[in-house]
Design a protein around this motif. Structure first.
Motif, PDB file in Angstrom:
ATOM      1  N   CYS A 117       0.819  -1.204   0.000  1.00 41.63           N
ATOM      2  CA  CYS A 117       0.000   0.000   0.000  1.00 41.63           C
ATOM      3  C   CYS A 117       0.852   1.253   0.000  1.00 41.63           C
ATOM      4  CB  CYS A 117      -0.978   0.010   1.160  1.00 41.63           C
ATOM      5  SG  CYS A 117      -0.202  -0.292   2.714  1.00 41.63           S
ATOM      6  N   GLY A 118       1.861   1.235  -0.769  1.00 38.43           N
ATOM      7  CA  GLY A 118       2.553   2.493  -0.988  1.00 38.43           C
ATOM      8  C   GLY A 118       3.720   2.694  -0.053  1.00 38.43           C
TER       9      GLY A 118
ATOM     10  N   GLU B  24      -7.754  10.896   2.862  1.00 43.14           N
ATOM     11  CA  GLU B  24      -7.309  10.323   4.127  1.00 43.14           C
ATOM     12  C   GLU B  24      -8.151   9.077   4.341  1.00 43.14           C
ATOM     13  OE1 GLU B  24      -7.362  12.909   7.548  1.00 43.14           O
ATOM     14  OE2 GLU B  24      -6.588  14.581   6.377  1.00 43.14           O
TER      15      GLU B  24
ATOM     16  N   ASN C  35      -7.147  -1.018  -0.320  1.00 44.61           N
ATOM     17  CA  ASN C  35      -7.082  -0.695  -1.741  1.00 44.61           C
ATOM     18  C   ASN C  35      -8.437  -0.835  -2.411  1.00 44.61           C
ATOM     19  OD1 ASN C  35      -4.549   0.229  -2.538  1.00 44.61           O
ATOM     20  ND2 ASN C  35      -3.670  -1.798  -2.160  1.00 44.61           N
TER      21      ASN C  35
ATOM     22  N   LYS D 114       2.698   8.805   6.109  1.00 48.89           N
ATOM     23  CA  LYS D 114       1.811   8.494   4.989  1.00 48.89           C
ATOM     24  C   LYS D 114       0.971   7.259   5.296  1.00 48.89           C
ATOM     25  CE  LYS D 114       4.485  10.617   1.320  1.00 48.89           C
ATOM     26  NZ  LYS D 114       5.882  10.689   1.818  1.00 48.89           N
ATOM     27  N   VAL D 115       1.618   6.277   5.867  1.00 46.97           N
ATOM     28  CA  VAL D 115       0.893   5.052   6.184  1.00 46.97           C
ATOM     29  C   VAL D 115       1.237   4.639   7.608  1.00 46.97           C
ATOM     30  CG1 VAL D 115       0.542   2.641   5.599  1.00 46.97           C
ATOM     31  CG2 VAL D 115       0.960   4.302   3.797  1.00 46.97           C
TER      32      VAL D 115
ATOM     33  N   THR E  76      -2.873  10.493   1.523  1.00 45.69           N
ATOM     34  CA  THR E  76      -2.260  10.995   0.295  1.00 45.69           C
ATOM     35  C   THR E  76      -2.807  12.403   0.089  1.00 45.69           C
ATOM     36  OG1 THR E  76      -4.015  10.408  -1.252  1.00 45.69           O
ATOM     37  CG2 THR E  76      -2.470   8.655  -0.653  1.00 45.69           C
ATOM     38  N   PRO E  77      -2.302  13.117  -0.888  1.00 39.55           N
ATOM     39  CA  PRO E  77      -2.881  14.454  -1.126  1.00 39.55           C
ATOM     40  C   PRO E  77      -4.353  14.389  -1.508  1.00 39.55           C
ATOM     41  CG  PRO E  77      -0.764  14.231  -2.228  1.00 39.55           C
ATOM     42  CD  PRO E  77      -1.108  12.869  -1.706  1.00 39.55           C
TER      43      PRO E  77
ATOM     44  N   TRP F 232      -3.906   5.826   6.074  1.00 38.53           N
ATOM     45  CA  TRP F 232      -3.181   6.071   4.838  1.00 38.53           C
ATOM     46  C   TRP F 232      -3.585   7.450   4.339  1.00 38.53           C
ATOM     47  CZ3 TRP F 232      -3.863   2.557  -0.116  1.00 38.53           C
ATOM     48  CH2 TRP F 232      -2.960   2.999  -1.109  1.00 38.53           C
TER      49      TRP F 232
END
Lengths: 233, 635
Positions: free
Chosen positions: B12-13, B595, B614, B575-576, B591-592, B589
């Motif tokens: 997951c990134g 959330e 995901n 981030k995570v 990201t821009p 998690w």
């Protein structure tokens, strides 16, 4: 007999409730409109608008009721609600002397600034908290909390005398038991002169005010007689 | 058996922090380490968890076999242990390399599934034993929070009584004890020390506390070093000073300072919405010792319902976002168009809200709506009983501080009648005696609120009631004719989507997804409370059901608050975050674009969670225009 089959004439009446906070304005309306009562009701915010019909022998009155919040900060909005109103219910709490003082202020303001023909009813609410047989009804458990069983602080005579001086309808009610609530509205409906009803249609009853103004002289008759026959005491 | 650490590749990134091995679960955080028959062995590897260190210990079973488990470890956090005020440490990344290089496959005894468990039970092993619990917990199907016995853990003992009033007729000692047993307090006072509001307790009870609070705050004020917060015992005190007003939140629920501060800010917004900023300032400029309770009279219930919303746990406040009713784009578009077509000239904002979820908005091109303003409105309409109970239509002057804190707007509110055949209560639909509508105030029962559909029309013109009423009548007629009203009603009654419908077969139990660009969020339907098997008798069930629900919601929200706090800690740049504890596993998690927070049972592997996450995120992306209102109707 001619009109027994024909639909009764129906007219709208704008009615405003005024009075100190927590005297039971909303509860009176709730009793009248929904025949319901809520313990510990939360305070009204701003104002609530409700409608309810009242059937008289000769006609139907549709009340457009403005139930206003009693808190001081809303006082400046009151003119918006009593402007063009044909009737006003000024409510006080029988167990709270300051609420009658506030009620007198409202009556004075209405007489000064509302439509001249406005029908005003002075209503002492919370009769169930007193020893009066009429209102105490089935609410002994609440009354029991009071030492003497009677929380009344404002005598019927005092308020009635004042109401007569000012030419107001006068009632003592209990929204909790429903005692005399419908009577108040029926009496108001009766006290409103037919002449002012003919034009008073719909919410924007703007000319109704001027109409009643012209015919002000005629209004005192029915109003006074009504006050006498419907008095609670 | 060798000690095992699981180290699957995450999918997951980017991870700044990797997290704990999946099974075995972490022991409860707030308990003292190593009680019972567990022997703590020295730590064998650097922990990889973000939340706590793990010590590995060996345990002997009655049948002679041995197993290896993690036991509770000292938390690598400097905040007081008992307060639940958790800021996870973020220095654990150092160990991640080591962890990643370890084998996944070495989960010898504990990976064995149900069959083994059954034999253990049959063998009469003490169900309460730590070993049994730990073993039982190895199944992935254990739902989150299941293993917490009611009232025993999580510091939520007595939470079901949190909102009960303090009785007037009890002795002072009893009253004080009840007062002190509350987990959450909100107090508002003036800088002169005059009490303005307290969630719990009447004036006689709180007056002395207000004095103490005022003394403490003004001591630091005087030293030019304003007090922000402090910890006493297991309670966190957070102070928020706004002009002449002091706000204090006292919490034993483990919220972070910034979360508590945003709650206090919401209370301040509520006060502004009642008074407007200039009025508030004027009051205190002229007389600093003014008793603000009089001007605020009648709004105590609004402050309390707001505060109780925070105490119960409000995803909306936590994320600072709105929730919308999920609906087809074309349908929402059609409703917007009807709305726009009959728009009154005097309208500023028009909203349809179903059970606190936004259905449709129309607004002027140059004005957007602020979540904090909507929070005030939604609280007034859906949480506090004042407007609903009155029946009929309401006309309310209020200030929307984020829109303009200097003046009032006027809000027309009408609830659409619950009976599906009538559109609105007017003319002949009501007669005396028809009282089908008794509500018990705000008791947190969601199902009832879900159905309530309100039309909100806001205008700057205080004389526009009849215009807006006319607009409403037209709108109601249109919505009924086109069938959209019953559509809204049925969609609202369906409630939030179930997680299994979104991602069938996923191990995730609940999620929050916030679209950052839209400042809106969505979530799955709340967890069903897990009733303890002992209380299966039907008699107590009904009464305890609401309490269970409330408790379940609070546990969930507490976990989300901790996740959120960890992700948003200053300088964290996370981030995570994957965290596992005894009762639940969680994943955050950021990201821009979004959330995302989710919760699963304690034994769900990180890979499974990431996979589930995901799928939910893909779903949210796919459904974006249904889940969120993008733009809304603009005029």
């Amino acid at each position: 007999m001619a009109d027994s089959n024909a639909p009764k004439p129906s007219s709208s009446v704008k009615l405003v409730l005024l009075g100190e906070a927590a005297v039971g304005k909303s509860s009176l309306v709730l009793r009248f409109v929904n025949n319901d009562f809520q313990e510990n009701k939360e305070p009204t915010i701003g104002a609530a608008f409700l409608t309810q019909k009242c059937n008289l022998p000769t006609r139907t009155i549709k009340f457009e009721i403005w139930d206003t919040a009693g808190q001081e900060r809303f006082a400046s909005l009151a003119p918006m609600y009593y402007r063009n109103a044909q009737a006003a219910l000024v409510v006080y709490d029988l167990t709270k002397p300051t609420s009658l003082i506030k009620a007198k202020h409202w009556v004075a303001e209405l007489q000064r600034q509302a439509s001249p023909g406005i029908v005003i009813a002075l209503v002492g609410n919370k009769l169930d908290l007193t020893n009066d047989e009429a209102g105490a009804g089935g609410d002994a458990e609440d009354v029991g909390a009071e030492e003497s069983g009677d929380a009344r602080k404002i005598s019927t005579e005092e308020a009635k005398t004042y109401a007569e001086e000012e030419g107001l309808l006068f009632f003592e009610t209990s929204a909790k038991t429903g005692y005399h609530v419908t009577e108040v509205f029926t009496a108001i409906a009766n006290a409103i002169p037919e002449t002012s009803l003919k034009t008073a249609r719909g919410p924007g009853a703007a000319h109704a005010a001027s109409r009643t103004e012209e015919q002000r002289v005629n209004l005192n008759g029915p109003r006074d007689s009504n006050a006498k026959e419907t008095c609670v005491c | 058996m060798p000690p095992e650490v699981d180290a699957e590749d995450n999918n997951c990134g980017a991870h700044e922090v990797t997290s704990s091995p999946t099974p075995p679960p972490l022991p409860p955080r707030r308990r003292q380490p190593s009680e019972g028959p567990v022997q703590v062995a020295p730590s064998q590897s650097k922990p990889t968890t973000a939340l706590s260190s793990i010590d590995i210990s060996t345990l002997s079973f009655p049948d002679g076999s041995r197993g290896t488990f993690s036991t509770s470890a000292t938390r690598a956090v400097s905040t007081p242990n008992a307060s639940g005020y958790v800021t996870p440490s973020r220095d654990a990344a150092a160990g991640s390399d080591l962890a990643d290089s370890m084998s996944v496959m070495s989960f010898a005894p504990t990976m064995r599934p149900h069959g083994d468990l059954a034999s253990l039970v049959a063998g009469g092993l003490n169900r309460k034993s730590r070993a049994w619990n730990l073993l039982r917990s190895q199944t992935e199907t254990v739902p989150p929070f299941e293993r917490i016995e009611l009232g025993a853990a999580g510091g939520l003992d007595g939470f079901e009584r949190e909102f009960d009033a303090i009785p007037d007729n009890a002795t002072d000692d009893v009253r004080l004890a009840i007062f002190k047993s509350k987990m959450k307090h909100y107090m508002i006072l003036s800088s002169a020390g005059k009490p303005i509001y307290s969630r719990h307790g009447d004036l006689s009870l709180i007056n002395s506390y207000m004095g103490v609070v005022q003394t403490i705050i003004s001591f630091y004020e005087g030293a030019d070093n304003p007090l922000l917060g402090f910890t006493a015992g297991n309670a966190r005190f957070v102070v928020f000073i706004e002009g002449p007003l002091y706000f204090v939140a006292i919490s034993r629920l483990g919220e972070s300072d910034s979360q508590l501060r945003s709650q206090l800010e919401a209370l301040y917004m509520q006060i502004l919405s009642t008074l407007t900023l200039p009025t508030l300032q004027k009051i205190f400029v002229h007389r600093p010792s003014t008793d603000l309770r009089k001007p605020l009279e009648g709004t105590e219930s609004l402050l309390s319902s707001l505060a109780d919303g925070f105490t119960k746990g409000s995803p909306s406040t936590l994320l600072g976002a709105l929730e919308c009713l999920r609906m087809r784009k074309s349908q929402r578009h059609a409703i917007n168009n009807v709305f726009l077509k009959i728009r009154s000239e005097k309208l500023l904002y028009g909203l349809i809200v179903a059970g606190g979820r936004l259905v449709s908005v129309i607004r002027p091109r140059k004005h957007s709506l602020h979540p904090s303003d909507l929070q005030i409105i939604f609280n007034m309409l859906f949480e506090s009983g004042g407007i609903k109970a009155g029946g009929g239509e309401s006309w309310i002057p209020l200030c929307l501080p984020a829109f303009n804190n200097r003046g009032y707007l006027y809000m027309y509110v009408s609830f659409f009648d619950e009976r599906p055949d009538t559109t609105f209560p007017s003319e002949s639909s009501q007669e005396p005696g028809a009282s089908d509508n008794d509500n018990n105030g705000y008791d947190g029962d969601d199902s009832k609120e879900e159905d309530e559909i309100a039309l909100i029309l806001i205008s700057p013109d205080k004389e526009s009631f009849y215009d807006l009423k006319e607009m409403r009548d037209k709108f109601a007629a249109q919505l009924t004719k086109t069938g959209y009203l019953s559509l809204i009603r049925s969609v609202a009654a369906e409630g939030r989507p179930k997680i299994q419908a979104i991602a069938p077969g996923t191990q995730i139990s609940h999620f929050l997804y916030k679209s950052r660009a839209n400042v809106q969020f969505c979530m799955s339907s709340l967890l069903e409370p897990h009733t303890a098997p002992s209380s299966s008798t039907a008699t107590a069930a009904a009464a305890s059901d609401t309490a269970d629900k409330m408790l379940a919601r609070r546990r969930l929200m507490t976990l989300y608050h901790e996740l959120h706090a960890a992700m948003h800690a200053k300088h964290a740049h996370l981030k995570v975050l994957h965290a596992v504890r005894e009762d639940a596993a969680s994943l955050a998690w950021i990201t821009p674009v979004f959330e995302f927070y989710c919760i699963a049972g304690p034994n769900v592997s990180r890979a499974a969670m990431a996979q589930g996450a995901n799928r939910v995120i893909q779903w949210a992306k796919r459904e974006e225009e249904r889940l969120f209102i993008i733009g809304g109707g603009v005029f």
